[in-house]
Scaffold this motif. Structure first.
Motif, PDB file in Angstrom:
ATOM      1  N   ARG A  57       0.959  -1.210  -0.047  1.00  0.00           N
ATOM      2  CA  ARG A  57       0.047  -0.105  -0.075  1.00  0.00           C
ATOM      3  C   ARG A  57       0.884   1.230  -0.183  1.00  0.00           C
ATOM      4  O   ARG A  57       1.796   1.247   0.830  1.00  0.00           O
ATOM      5  N   PRO A  58       0.567   2.301  -0.815  1.00  0.00           N
ATOM      6  CA  PRO A  58       1.554   3.381  -1.016  1.00  0.00           C
ATOM      7  C   PRO A  58       1.314   4.276   0.356  1.00  0.00           C
ATOM      8  O   PRO A  58       0.194   4.275   1.022  1.00  0.00           O
ATOM      9  N   HIS A  59       2.560   4.827   0.736  1.00  0.00           N
ATOM     10  CA  HIS A  59       2.365   5.897   2.014  1.00  0.00           C
ATOM     11  C   HIS A  59       1.541   7.195   1.689  1.00  0.00           C
ATOM     12  O   HIS A  59       1.173   7.674   2.460  1.00  0.00           O
ATOM     13  N   HIS A  60       1.577   7.485   0.426  1.00  0.00           N
ATOM     14  CA  HIS A  60       1.015   8.686  -0.030  1.00  0.00           C
ATOM     15  C   HIS A  60       0.275   8.627  -1.368  1.00  0.00           C
ATOM     16  O   HIS A  60       0.479   7.586  -2.099  1.00  0.00           O
ATOM     17  N   HIS A  61      -0.884   9.686  -1.457  1.00  0.00           N
ATOM     18  CA  HIS A  61      -1.610   9.226  -2.961  1.00  0.00           C
ATOM     19  C   HIS A  61      -1.894  10.794  -3.162  1.00  0.00           C
ATOM     20  O   HIS A  61      -2.113  11.737  -2.417  1.00  0.00           O
ATOM     21  N   ASN A  63      -4.294  12.295  -4.556  1.00  0.00           N
ATOM     22  CA  ASN A  63      -5.732  12.624  -4.279  1.00  0.00           C
ATOM     23  C   ASN A  63      -6.060  12.364  -2.656  1.00  0.00           C
ATOM     24  O   ASN A  63      -7.250  12.455  -2.501  1.00  0.00           O
ATOM     25  N   GLN A  64      -5.188  12.306  -1.904  1.00  0.00           N
ATOM     26  CA  GLN A  64      -5.529  12.065  -0.606  1.00  0.00           C
ATOM     27  C   GLN A  64      -6.070  13.130   0.137  1.00  0.00           C
ATOM     28  O   GLN A  64      -5.865  14.267  -0.321  1.00  0.00           O
ATOM     29  N   HIS A  65      -6.716  13.294   1.402  1.00  0.00           N
ATOM     30  CA  HIS A  65      -7.206  14.351   1.692  1.00  0.00           C
ATOM     31  C   HIS A  65      -6.181  15.173   2.436  1.00  0.00           C
ATOM     32  O   HIS A  65      -5.049  14.631   2.898  1.00  0.00           O
ATOM     33  N   THR A  66      -6.265  16.615   2.356  1.00  0.00           N
ATOM     34  CA  THR A  66      -5.279  17.349   2.870  1.00  0.00           C
ATOM     35  C   THR A  66      -5.301  17.477   4.265  1.00  0.00           C
ATOM     36  O   THR A  66      -6.375  17.125   5.097  1.00  0.00           O
ATOM     37  N   SER A  67      -4.419  18.202   4.650  1.00  0.00           N
ATOM     38  CA  SER A  67      -4.175  18.524   6.325  1.00  0.00           C
ATOM     39  C   SER A  67      -5.462  19.263   6.692  1.00  0.00           C
ATOM     40  O   SER A  67      -5.922  19.205   7.812  1.00  0.00           O
TER      41      SER A  67
END
Length: 311
Positions: A57-61, A63-67
């Motif tokens: 599983r990637p650690h980052h994406h 399109n992931q949710h921003t802070s």
């Protein structure tokens, strides 16, 4: 580690061969690249567990949710801990949230902020006053005959059939009668026949709030007595109506109707109203002479006879 998977065995054999013959020959024999073998040697700590396949599983994406979005979700969930997914999503959208509802669900599940369900209050049943003698309370209800049971000419004519049922709470004795309509007139006729055929006086009758029994929830503000209630008053019988939308308060007769579905209507067909009346009479005799566990494996008729013998 109790068992070793095939992947771990394969990797252990690679390391064992590489120790004896070198990385290059091992890569040729196992048809892999040397970088993979070097990586296994770097990971290996002397135990098979160190060679277990790891998550890809990637650690980052991208399109992931921003802070900022994560902060908004956490603050909103703290103020709305019991809001459902849709309600919570709508509240977020009013504050600039643009993600889909599916993405919000995955995010809440990942960070452990799913809805905190409030447990339903525990139902504590009230003590029920059991009937002590025959006729103290009789439950009455109406069952609509399933349309699948009406066949032949009766089905072609679109006939409707109804089963009126009265059950004495003390002895479980039942009296059935077939009718072609569900109305206060049919209820009154059924009551007259019930009083005439009963071997004991009836003190109280309990029904639901259907219009065939009462006008309690009718459109008129004046609660005019129905024919059924007028007949009860003429007989001097108390009419007790159960709580609205609570059929379990009329549970004995409701349970008997469920048994009728399982053992009578599931395997019987009626070609006319007269045929239905005959089969219903046979079923009534069978029921009143069948032993029941609540009656210490005595039939309702046996219990009734024992009561009448002591009077």
């Amino acid at each position: 580690m109790n068992s070793i998977t095939q992947d771990v065995k394969y990797r252990l054999s690679i390391l064992s061969y590489a120790t004896k013959h070198g990385v290059t020959k091992t890569a040729i024999k196992y048809r892999t690249n040397r970088q993979f073998i070097y990586r296994l040697q770097w990971r290996y700590e002397g135990t098979p567990a160190s060679l277990q396949p790891r998550s890809r599983r990637p650690h980052h994406h991208p399109n992931q949710h921003t802070s900022q979005e994560m902060t908004l979700i956490q603050n909103m969930r703290r103020r709305n801990p019991h809001a459902g997914l849709v309600v919570f999503w709508v509240k977020l959208r009013k504050r600039g949230y643009t993600r889909s509802i599916t993405g919000l669900y995955r995010c809440l599940r990942r960070i452990g902020l799913k809805r905190k369900s409030i447990p339903n209050p525990k139902y504590i049943p009230k003590p029920y006053q059991q009937a002590l003698f025959p006729g103290e309370k009789v439950q009455i209800d109406v069952k609509v005959v399933p349309s699948a049971c009406i066949v032949g000419q009766a089905d072609a004519r679109g006939e409707k059939m109804y089963q009126y049922t009265a059950m004495d709470e003390c002895t479980r004795v039942r009296y059935w009668e077939a009718f072609q309509e569900q109305s206060t007139y049919s209820s009154t006729v059924f009551l007259q026949h019930l009083v005439r055929k009963c071997k004991f006086p009836i003190h109280k009758i309990q029904t639901d709030n259907g219009f065939e029994f009462t006008n309690r929830f009718g459109p008129s503000k004046l609660e005019k007595l129905t024919l059924f209630e007028q007949q009860l008053a003429a007989y001097g019988i108390v009419h007790q109506k159960i709580r609205p939308y609570t059929p379990r308060h009329n549970g004995k007769v409701e349970r008997s109707h469920r048994k009728d579905n399982e053992y009578f209507y599931a395997n019987h067909r009626f070609y006319s109203f007269e045929d239905f009346k005959k089969q219903l009479a046979v079923r009534n005799r069978e029921y009143n002479n069948f032993p029941m566990r609540p009656l210490a494996w005595k039939s309702p008729n046996e219990v009734l006879r024992s009561f009448l013998a002591t009077v």
